[in-house]
Scaffold this motif. Sequence first.
Motif, PDB file in Angstrom:
ATOM      1  N   MET A  72       3.504  11.525  -4.587  1.00  0.00           N
ATOM      2  CA  MET A  72       3.982  10.167  -4.296  1.00  0.00           C
ATOM      3  C   MET A  72       3.081   9.088  -4.891  1.00  0.00           C
ATOM      4  O   MET A  72       3.511   7.952  -5.056  1.00  0.00           O
ATOM      5  CB  MET A  72       4.083   9.960  -2.774  1.00  0.00           C
ATOM      6  CG  MET A  72       5.100  10.862  -2.112  1.00  0.00           C
ATOM      7  SD  MET A  72       5.253  10.545  -0.355  1.00  0.00           S
ATOM      8  CE  MET A  72       5.927   8.888  -0.385  1.00  0.00           C
ATOM      9  N   GLY A  73       1.827   9.419  -5.168  1.00  0.00           N
ATOM     10  CA  GLY A  73       0.930   8.429  -5.748  1.00  0.00           C
ATOM     11  C   GLY A  73      -0.492   8.917  -5.741  1.00  0.00           C
ATOM     12  O   GLY A  73      -0.854   9.899  -5.081  1.00  0.00           O
ATOM     13  N   ASP A  74      -1.347   8.175  -6.480  1.00  0.00           N
ATOM     14  CA  ASP A  74      -2.762   8.523  -6.570  1.00  0.00           C
ATOM     15  C   ASP A  74      -3.523   7.821  -5.452  1.00  0.00           C
ATOM     16  O   ASP A  74      -3.512   6.575  -5.380  1.00  0.00           O
ATOM     17  CB  ASP A  74      -3.302   8.108  -7.938  1.00  0.00           C
ATOM     18  CG  ASP A  74      -4.758   8.516  -8.123  1.00  0.00           C
ATOM     19  OD1 ASP A  74      -5.265   9.280  -7.292  1.00  0.00           O
ATOM     20  OD2 ASP A  74      -5.378   8.036  -9.102  1.00  0.00           O
ATOM     21  N   PRO A  75      -4.204   8.536  -4.574  1.00  0.00           N
ATOM     22  CA  PRO A  75      -4.969   7.867  -3.494  1.00  0.00           C
ATOM     23  C   PRO A  75      -6.077   6.963  -4.029  1.00  0.00           C
ATOM     24  O   PRO A  75      -6.413   5.951  -3.410  1.00  0.00           O
ATOM     25  CB  PRO A  75      -5.536   9.045  -2.684  1.00  0.00           C
ATOM     26  CG  PRO A  75      -4.668  10.208  -3.032  1.00  0.00           C
ATOM     27  CD  PRO A  75      -4.236  10.007  -4.443  1.00  0.00           C
ATOM     28  N   ALA A  76      -6.640   7.311  -5.160  1.00  0.00           N
ATOM     29  CA  ALA A  76      -7.736   6.494  -5.705  1.00  0.00           C
ATOM     30  C   ALA A  76      -7.275   5.121  -6.156  1.00  0.00           C
ATOM     31  O   ALA A  76      -8.082   4.188  -6.253  1.00  0.00           O
ATOM     32  CB  ALA A  76      -8.386   7.241  -6.872  1.00  0.00           C
ATOM     33  N   SER A  77      -5.994   4.953  -6.435  1.00  0.00           N
ATOM     34  CA  SER A  77      -5.503   3.645  -6.879  1.00  0.00           C
ATOM     35  C   SER A  77      -5.530   2.593  -5.767  1.00  0.00           C
ATOM     36  O   SER A  77      -5.468   1.389  -6.044  1.00  0.00           O
ATOM     37  CB  SER A  77      -4.072   3.801  -7.412  1.00  0.00           C
ATOM     38  OG  SER A  77      -3.199   4.240  -6.377  1.00  0.00           O
ATOM     39  N   VAL A  78      -5.650   3.048  -4.516  1.00  0.00           N
ATOM     40  CA  VAL A  78      -5.664   2.108  -3.392  1.00  0.00           C
ATOM     41  C   VAL A  78      -7.081   1.647  -3.060  1.00  0.00           C
ATOM     42  O   VAL A  78      -7.274   0.622  -2.420  1.00  0.00           O
ATOM     43  CB  VAL A  78      -4.998   2.765  -2.164  1.00  0.00           C
ATOM     44  CG1 VAL A  78      -4.850   1.786  -1.021  1.00  0.00           C
ATOM     45  CG2 VAL A  78      -3.645   3.343  -2.526  1.00  0.00           C
ATOM     46  N   ASP A  79      -8.088   2.411  -3.502  1.00  0.00           N
ATOM     47  CA  ASP A  79      -9.481   2.109  -3.124  1.00  0.00           C
ATOM     48  C   ASP A  79      -9.934   0.718  -3.560  1.00  0.00           C
ATOM     49  O   ASP A  79     -10.561   0.002  -2.775  1.00  0.00           O
ATOM     50  CB  ASP A  79     -10.406   3.186  -3.712  1.00  0.00           C
ATOM     51  CG  ASP A  79     -10.189   4.542  -3.042  1.00  0.00           C
ATOM     52  OD1 ASP A  79      -9.681   4.534  -1.894  1.00  0.00           O
ATOM     53  OD2 ASP A  79     -10.525   5.569  -3.651  1.00  0.00           O
ATOM     54  N   PRO A  80      -9.674   0.273  -4.813  1.00  0.00           N
ATOM     55  CA  PRO A  80     -10.136  -1.091  -5.167  1.00  0.00           C
ATOM     56  C   PRO A  80      -9.568  -2.170  -4.261  1.00  0.00           C
ATOM     57  O   PRO A  80     -10.284  -3.105  -3.883  1.00  0.00           O
ATOM     58  CB  PRO A  80      -9.645  -1.254  -6.614  1.00  0.00           C
ATOM     59  CG  PRO A  80      -9.497   0.127  -7.127  1.00  0.00           C
ATOM     60  CD  PRO A  80      -9.067   0.942  -5.964  1.00  0.00           C
ATOM     61  N   ARG A  81      -8.334  -2.017  -3.914  1.00  0.00           N
ATOM     62  CA  ARG A  81      -7.730  -3.014  -3.029  1.00  0.00           C
ATOM     63  C   ARG A  81      -8.340  -2.964  -1.635  1.00  0.00           C
ATOM     64  O   ARG A  81      -8.551  -4.005  -1.002  1.00  0.00           O
ATOM     65  CB  ARG A  81      -6.217  -2.769  -2.964  1.00  0.00           C
ATOM     66  CG  ARG A  81      -5.457  -3.733  -2.086  1.00  0.00           C
ATOM     67  CD  ARG A  81      -5.612  -5.150  -2.542  1.00  0.00           C
ATOM     68  NE  ARG A  81      -4.859  -6.073  -1.716  1.00  0.00           N
ATOM     69  CZ  ARG A  81      -5.052  -7.379  -1.654  1.00  0.00           C
ATOM     70  NH1 ARG A  81      -5.994  -7.943  -2.406  1.00  0.00           N
ATOM     71  NH2 ARG A  81      -4.313  -8.142  -0.879  1.00  0.00           N
ATOM     72  N   LEU A  82      -8.648  -1.759  -1.144  1.00  0.00           N
ATOM     73  CA  LEU A  82      -9.289  -1.642   0.172  1.00  0.00           C
ATOM     74  C   LEU A  82     -10.680  -2.268   0.157  1.00  0.00           C
ATOM     75  O   LEU A  82     -11.086  -2.934   1.119  1.00  0.00           O
ATOM     76  CB  LEU A  82      -9.369  -0.166   0.561  1.00  0.00           C
ATOM     77  CG  LEU A  82      -8.048   0.514   0.955  1.00  0.00           C
ATOM     78  CD1 LEU A  82      -8.252   2.001   1.186  1.00  0.00           C
ATOM     79  CD2 LEU A  82      -7.467  -0.142   2.210  1.00  0.00           C
ATOM     80  N   VAL A  83     -11.420  -2.058  -0.927  1.00  0.00           N
ATOM     81  CA  VAL A  83     -12.756  -2.669  -1.046  1.00  0.00           C
ATOM     82  C   VAL A  83     -12.644  -4.183  -1.060  1.00  0.00           C
ATOM     83  O   VAL A  83     -13.415  -4.904  -0.406  1.00  0.00           O
ATOM     84  CB  VAL A  83     -13.459  -2.148  -2.313  1.00  0.00           C
ATOM     85  CG1 VAL A  83     -14.760  -2.898  -2.538  1.00  0.00           C
ATOM     86  CG2 VAL A  83     -13.704  -0.645  -2.213  1.00  0.00           C
ATOM     87  N   GLU A  84     -11.671  -4.700  -1.801  1.00  0.00           N
ATOM     88  CA  GLU A  84     -11.479  -6.155  -1.860  1.00  0.00           C
ATOM     89  C   GLU A  84     -11.131  -6.725  -0.486  1.00  0.00           C
ATOM     90  O   GLU A  84     -11.654  -7.770  -0.085  1.00  0.00           O
ATOM     91  CB  GLU A  84     -10.367  -6.472  -2.858  1.00  0.00           C
ATOM     92  CG  GLU A  84     -10.099  -7.962  -3.035  1.00  0.00           C
ATOM     93  CD  GLU A  84      -8.954  -8.235  -3.986  1.00  0.00           C
ATOM     94  OE1 GLU A  84      -8.582  -9.422  -4.126  1.00  0.00           O
ATOM     95  OE2 GLU A  84      -8.428  -7.268  -4.571  1.00  0.00           O
ATOM     96  N   MET A  85     -10.269  -6.014   0.236  1.00  0.00           N
ATOM     97  CA  MET A  85      -9.915  -6.489   1.580  1.00  0.00           C
ATOM     98  C   MET A  85     -11.106  -6.452   2.515  1.00  0.00           C
ATOM     99  O   MET A  85     -11.296  -7.349   3.350  1.00  0.00           O
ATOM    100  CB  MET A  85      -8.771  -5.641   2.134  1.00  0.00           C
ATOM    101  CG  MET A  85      -7.424  -5.921   1.499  1.00  0.00           C
ATOM    102  SD  MET A  85      -6.102  -5.016   2.300  1.00  0.00           S
ATOM    103  CE  MET A  85      -4.693  -5.698   1.431  1.00  0.00           C
ATOM    104  N   ALA A  86     -11.921  -5.394   2.415  1.00  0.00           N
ATOM    105  CA  ALA A  86     -13.116  -5.320   3.257  1.00  0.00           C
ATOM    106  C   ALA A  86     -14.059  -6.484   2.982  1.00  0.00           C
ATOM    107  O   ALA A  86     -14.638  -7.089   3.914  1.00  0.00           O
ATOM    108  CB  ALA A  86     -13.821  -3.982   3.029  1.00  0.00           C
ATOM    109  N   MET A  87     -14.195  -6.843   1.709  1.00  0.00           N
ATOM    110  CA  MET A  87     -15.055  -7.980   1.361  1.00  0.00           C
ATOM    111  C   MET A  87     -14.465  -9.281   1.893  1.00  0.00           C
ATOM    112  O   MET A  87     -15.193 -10.143   2.401  1.00  0.00           O
ATOM    113  CB  MET A  87     -15.208  -8.056  -0.157  1.00  0.00           C
ATOM    114  CG  MET A  87     -15.971  -6.882  -0.755  1.00  0.00           C
ATOM    115  SD  MET A  87     -16.059  -6.944  -2.557  1.00  0.00           S
ATOM    116  CE  MET A  87     -16.963  -8.479  -2.787  1.00  0.00           C
TER     117      MET A  87
END
Length: 630
Positions: free
Chosen positions: A449-464
């Motif tokens: 369904m998709g690559d899990p690693a593609s969501v990590d940059p967005r999660l890092v940005e949201m955490a910041m």
Amino acid sequence: MLPQLPQLRRDQFDNLEKHTQSGIEFVERYTKFVKERSEIEINYAKQIKNLSKKYQPKKNSKEEEENKYTSCRAFLSTLNELNDYAGQHEVIAENLTSQIITELLRYLTELKAERKSHFHDGRKAQQHIECSWKQLESSKRRFERDCKEADRAQQYFERMDADINVTKADVEKARQQAQMRHQMAADSKSEYSNFLTKFNQEQNEHYYTLIPNIFQKLQEMEERRIERVGVSMKTYAEVDREVLPIVGKCLDGMTKAAESIEPKTDSKQVVESYKSGFEPPGDVEFEDYGPGQSMKRTVSETSLSNSRGEAKERPSGGKSKGKLWPFIKNKNKLMSLLTSPHQPPPAPPASSPPSPSAVPNDPQSPKQNKEPLSNRFNEFMASKPKMTCLRSLRRGGSGPEDFSHLPPEQRRKKLQAKIDDLNKDIQKEMDQKDALTKMKGVYEKNPQMGDPASVDPRLVEMAMNIEKLQSEVQKFEGWLAEVEGRLPSKSDPPRRQSGLYETQNSNSSTVANNCAQDRESPDGSYTEEQSSETQVKVAIANTPEFDDEFDDGDEETLPTIGTCKAIYQFEGHNEGTISVTEGELLYVIEEDKGDGWTRVRRNEEEEGYVPTSYVEVLLETNAKGAMTYI
């Protein structure tokens, strides 16, 4: 002779033609009336909508802020209902056009064609009967002529037969001619009889069948026209009646909006909006008068200063970002007023007689009124600012980030609202982060369904972003705690202070105190301290908001109101004065206020005060309010 053919009721056809034509004109006139009514409805709706739009509150304006009051919200609801009310008038115009005007125009075309057809048939029938009548008349005249010819031939034959001198051949010829004429008369009689029978049949058919049918059709046509006009008039009323329920709802909405006005709620809103949170002033202590000492000047509760005692009580290093003069828009004008000469101007040289214009302003004159620094300051504070700071406009008119320019209570509300907005943003970011986290879990379970690693940059940005927003919340919460700690409780004893500027620092308190103490004593002498000007300059230089709120480009050049000529030489050693030489021409930018000084300008950069008795002033009668040099 047969009787003449009747007129076949030509007059009736003419009357019917005129009547039906007037009926068509009536329908056209009524159609025009409905069309003009429709145009009026459209224009009325347009004007009502423009009126409603004109009084709608503008975005980012004072009117939009006033919508928190019930009366303003009621007026806004009234404008919205009025806009819907205008829409119903547009509906009326549309229905009048579609249900009446269009239908009547189409019916008029059909009516004219039908009327033309009926009258064409009537004229055709009339022409046919007239043609038959002419044929009957022709055969009758021919029958009459042949009968006369036969009578003359018979008489001629009888004369020839009775004459013995006429030959037998001539008699026989006359007899044959008489027989021929009788035969022609008999043929004409038969023809006339046939035409007469035919005409009578056609005439009966014309008067009893054709014409009645045509008249019947015209009558039915006229009845349909009248009925159509009646239906249109009924529709005209129904169009208005159909919108009455919605119009009634609009009016009910206006009434409901008016009934929703709550004066007490609005007054509480005003109290909440302008509640400052300052402590009320305490009692004024009694000061006894003693010989050799002057009494202290009491600061007015409405002034911008605090008492001198409070300024000493406050720590000199205390930091406060409250504005020193929140209503002053022009820094140079303030400096000019505060740095103007406060001592009486020098008397003119004794060797030369004073000018007539200088006599009333002579420092020795008993009518002279001295104006201390505080009076000048209060006069400037009462003047209406003409221009806001350009830098403030570029910032959208917002103050410091911590809202320190506001009174405590208003500052607390602003900080609390800011914290609430930040918390909403944090919650929004956290919701998005949770959704992305769930999506990442789904990707981990189902890699197709998709690559899990593609969501990590967005999660890092949201955490910041969340961390940044949380730090902002902590910063505003700290300011809020500071404000809530400073807000006075009802059990605290009141202190004597100015109720408007609780948060001023020690420099501003000193300046305000000096302004208040700079007043004229009862005996006419000045009691200001020597260091008042220095303290004013230091306070202005140390006020944080001055560098932030004023630009050099915001200076307003005072307009010239006249000219003056120096009649004596004056050396301007004091700050705020300007040196002039005898005979020099200068521009006057401020009249003598009664203190013996006149403000002049030499050029665009050099201006100051000179003694009024040292110059000869010529004011322009039309220079008041002028913005150009004379």
